[in-house]
Design an enzyme around this catalytic site. Sequence first.
Site, PDB file in Angstrom:
ATOM      1  N   ASN A   1       4.558  -7.180  -4.729  1.00 36.21           N
ATOM      2  CA  ASN A   1       4.176  -6.332  -5.902  1.00 36.21           C
ATOM      3  C   ASN A   1       5.074  -5.250  -5.862  1.00 36.21           C
ATOM      4  O   ASN A   1       4.940  -4.423  -4.901  1.00 36.21           O
ATOM      5  CB  ASN A   1       2.871  -5.812  -5.659  1.00 36.21           C
ATOM      6  CG  ASN A   1       2.246  -4.805  -6.496  1.00 36.21           C
ATOM      7  OD1 ASN A   1       2.782  -4.651  -7.666  1.00 36.21           O
ATOM      8  ND2 ASN A   1       1.115  -4.106  -6.263  1.00 36.21           N
TER       9      ASN A   1
ATOM     10  N   LYS B   1       5.386  -3.113  -8.149  1.00 36.62           N
ATOM     11  CA  LYS B   1       4.742  -1.975  -8.714  1.00 36.62           C
ATOM     12  C   LYS B   1       5.787  -1.430  -9.872  1.00 36.62           C
ATOM     13  O   LYS B   1       6.484  -2.395 -10.498  1.00 36.62           O
ATOM     14  CB  LYS B   1       4.492  -0.937  -7.760  1.00 36.62           C
ATOM     15  CG  LYS B   1       3.728  -1.373  -6.624  1.00 36.62           C
ATOM     16  CD  LYS B   1       3.077  -0.286  -5.649  1.00 36.62           C
ATOM     17  CE  LYS B   1       2.292  -0.990  -4.523  1.00 36.62           C
ATOM     18  NZ  LYS B   1       1.471  -0.144  -3.683  1.00 36.62           N
TER      19      LYS B   1
ATOM     20  N   HIS C   1      -6.014  -4.045  -9.025  1.00 33.59           N
ATOM     21  CA  HIS C   1      -5.101  -3.107  -7.978  1.00 33.59           C
ATOM     22  C   HIS C   1      -5.725  -1.697  -7.789  1.00 33.59           C
ATOM     23  O   HIS C   1      -5.981  -1.091  -9.008  1.00 33.59           O
ATOM     24  CB  HIS C   1      -3.614  -3.148  -8.205  1.00 33.59           C
ATOM     25  CG  HIS C   1      -2.759  -2.731  -7.204  1.00 33.59           C
ATOM     26  ND1 HIS C   1      -2.852  -1.452  -6.827  1.00 33.59           N
ATOM     27  CD2 HIS C   1      -2.292  -3.257  -6.159  1.00 33.59           C
ATOM     28  CE1 HIS C   1      -2.057  -1.131  -5.550  1.00 33.59           C
ATOM     29  NE2 HIS C   1      -1.868  -2.488  -5.034  1.00 33.59           N
TER      30      HIS C   1
ATOM     31  N   GLU D   1      -4.433   0.892  -7.769  1.00 32.28           N
ATOM     32  CA  GLU D   1      -3.669   2.009  -8.208  1.00 32.28           C
ATOM     33  C   GLU D   1      -4.316   1.910  -9.782  1.00 32.28           C
ATOM     34  O   GLU D   1      -4.321   2.892 -10.414  1.00 32.28           O
ATOM     35  CB  GLU D   1      -2.312   1.969  -8.318  1.00 32.28           C
ATOM     36  CG  GLU D   1      -1.835   2.072  -6.794  1.00 32.28           C
ATOM     37  CD  GLU D   1      -0.466   1.466  -6.362  1.00 32.28           C
ATOM     38  OE1 GLU D   1       0.152   0.747  -6.988  1.00 32.28           O
ATOM     39  OE2 GLU D   1      -0.580   1.516  -5.113  1.00 32.28           O
TER      40      GLU D   1
ATOM     41  N   GLU E   1      -7.387  -5.289   0.206  1.00 28.97           N
ATOM     42  CA  GLU E   1      -6.575  -4.357   0.464  1.00 28.97           C
ATOM     43  C   GLU E   1      -7.095  -2.992   0.553  1.00 28.97           C
ATOM     44  O   GLU E   1      -7.619  -2.337  -0.239  1.00 28.97           O
ATOM     45  CB  GLU E   1      -5.479  -4.137  -0.706  1.00 28.97           C
ATOM     46  CG  GLU E   1      -4.808  -5.234  -1.191  1.00 28.97           C
ATOM     47  CD  GLU E   1      -3.423  -4.683  -2.143  1.00 28.97           C
ATOM     48  OE1 GLU E   1      -2.324  -5.020  -1.594  1.00 28.97           O
ATOM     49  OE2 GLU E   1      -3.797  -4.364  -3.030  1.00 28.97           O
TER      50      GLU E   1
ATOM     51  N   GLY F   1       0.515   1.709   1.167  1.00 30.75           N
ATOM     52  CA  GLY F   1       1.782   2.785   1.068  1.00 30.75           C
ATOM     53  C   GLY F   1       1.622   3.774   2.085  1.00 30.75           C
ATOM     54  O   GLY F   1       2.293   4.570   1.805  1.00 30.75           O
TER      55      GLY F   1
ATOM     56  N   SER G   1       0.414  -2.047   3.570  1.00 32.54           N
ATOM     57  CA  SER G   1       1.767  -1.927   4.552  1.00 32.54           C
ATOM     58  C   SER G   1       1.888  -3.085   5.499  1.00 32.54           C
ATOM     59  O   SER G   1       2.348  -2.901   6.742  1.00 32.54           O
ATOM     60  CB  SER G   1       1.150  -0.365   5.469  1.00 32.54           C
ATOM     61  OG  SER G   1       0.827   0.590   4.890  1.00 32.54           O
TER      62      SER G   1
HETATM   63  P1  PGA Z   1       2.309  -1.464   0.455  1.00 29.96           P
HETATM   64  O1  PGA Z   1       1.230  -2.106  -0.848  1.00 29.96           O
HETATM   65  O2  PGA Z   1       2.567  -2.825   1.160  1.00 29.96           O
HETATM   66  O3  PGA Z   1       3.363  -0.898   0.015  1.00 29.96           O
HETATM   67  O4  PGA Z   1       1.257  -1.168   1.394  1.00 29.96           O
HETATM   68  C1  PGA Z   1       0.651  -3.006  -0.870  1.00 29.96           C
HETATM   69  C2  PGA Z   1       0.073  -3.263  -2.482  1.00 29.96           C
HETATM   70  O5  PGA Z   1      -0.433  -2.089  -3.052  1.00 29.96           O
HETATM   71  O6  PGA Z   1      -0.444  -4.234  -2.785  1.00 29.96           O
END
Ligand code: PGA
Length: 260
Positions: free
Chosen positions: A11, A13, A103, A105, A175, A181, A221
């Site tokens: 992803n 983003k 997601h 976010e 997640e 992140g 992560s």
């Molecule tokens: P990350 O993000 O691997 O940077 O923690 C995962 C995601 O948001 O799908």
Amino acid sequence: MTDRTPLMAGNWKMNCNHVEAAGLVQKLDWTLKDGHYDASKSECALIVPFTDIRTVQTLVEGDKIPMAYGAQDVSLYASGAYTGEISADMLAKLKCAYVVVGHSERRDYHGETDEIINAKAKVVLAAGMIPIVCCGEKLDIRKAGEQVPFVLAQVDICLAGLTAEQVASLVIAYEPVWAIGTGEVATPEDAQEVCGAIRERVAATFGAEAADKVRIQYGGSVKANNIVDIMAKPDVDGALVGGASLNADEFAKIVMFYAV
Ligand code: PGA
């Protein structure tokens, strides 16, 4: 038991313009080829910004790159006066295989609810693509030890009204929000606890076959140095990878976790 092919989805983003996207796809392709990537052992998918999709499609089709690609969101609406929105048919026309819905976010910054995510999953399925339906708890829920009932309640609403065949075909990404992140990765046992509970809930609601076929990813992560232990868990069928998917060497190692 069905042999579920793990799905390793990057992803991106809101990173990489279309020029940078071309470079990253090519570097990833070379790195995977160098490592003798075997697409029967893991499926690689890139979940890219809307403006990158056409570029990625051209490269993947032109160079016969063994990668799927998809979008990070979709409009609820089919067409019309919805300024700034992108419809499922537009994505299907670009041969997107996957669309991420819900997601964290999008939930946090755009007010998406489980009901909206459910409607988006239906729109994606109706257009012939596969939704990657995201769920996951925040830190306060985890600290209270309520992660399993919390996530199952999300899953119940996000999958409501789907058929068993539709559920069998889709992807659920677990997640934990506190792990996204942050460098704070859930332990493999944490991932298995919730992914296993999701599969049980799918079995109870949609039947054993749907539960056996649905792919459940862990995300948060994920890096090359923790993917192998996470993938060793029986109910984890892949990863949704943010930050680490922007580095071709790192993401190639994650995609080829089976070779470590
Ligand atoms: P990350 O993000 O691997 O940077 O923690 C995962 C995601 O948001 O799908």
